[in-house]
Scaffold this motif. Sequence first.
Motif, mmCIF file in Angstrom:
data_model
loop_
_atom_site.group_PDB
_atom_site.id
_atom_site.type_symbol
_atom_site.label_atom_id
_atom_site.label_comp_id
_atom_site.label_asym_id
_atom_site.label_seq_id
_atom_site.Cartn_x
_atom_site.Cartn_y
_atom_site.Cartn_z
ATOM 1 N N THR A 1 -1.368 4.528 10.434
ATOM 2 C CA THR A 1 -2.149 3.451 11.036
ATOM 3 C C THR A 1 -1.992 3.504 12.549
ATOM 4 N N ASN A 2 -2.962 2.946 13.220
ATOM 5 C CA ASN A 2 -2.916 2.840 14.674
ATOM 6 C C ASN A 2 -2.546 1.419 15.056
ATOM 7 N N SER B 1 5.287 5.618 6.028
ATOM 8 C CA SER B 1 4.152 5.220 6.858
ATOM 9 C C SER B 1 4.523 5.372 8.324
ATOM 10 N N THR C 1 3.125 4.235 12.277
ATOM 11 C CA THR C 1 2.229 3.492 13.155
ATOM 12 C C THR C 1 2.240 4.213 14.492
#
Length: 182
Positions: A68-69, A164, A166
């Motif tokens: 994710t950004n 995950s 980021t």
Amino acid sequence: MNAMSTPRLVIRLLAVVVVMFCFGVFVLPPFYDAMCRAFGINGKTAGVYEGTQQSDIGREVRVQFLATNAAGMVWEFAPKADELRVHPGQSSDMLFVAYNPTDKPMTAQAIPSVSPSKAAAFFHKTECFCFTQQVLQPGERIEMPVRFIVDRDLPKDVRHLTLSYTLFDITARKPPVAQAAP
């Protein structure tokens, strides 16, 4: 309460506020990080792993990958595959792809997290793009590797992990150097 004690009360209350602020800014973050490292809280991984293990070929764990950004990050960022099935103890690899669609060089930093949090201490990265800041030139696309080992001591009831990342734009803090034209 008399008029003379009111300024003292205000000074004491302001002192309490300053002490609380200093505690929150200077004492709490290192304490929180130490607790996360010690107990694997908040999905922080166990860090760089330099040991070796024999694979447990009788057991399989599904490792899911998410990218994710953070707010304001415009790069395209994704894993090459959504998941891998691995044997605890075996070294595994995954590639993440990043693309800078802008017309300026940018610097990024990826922050990892593992869930469930009780499994984070058993997830060891031996190589990771998250260890360094990534600089991409305008229109540049790169493949970024992560090599990891799911520890053989992972609790038996954990059959699925999620790694995950980021991605944060840190260009303002660490401006990249533009490549010279050929």
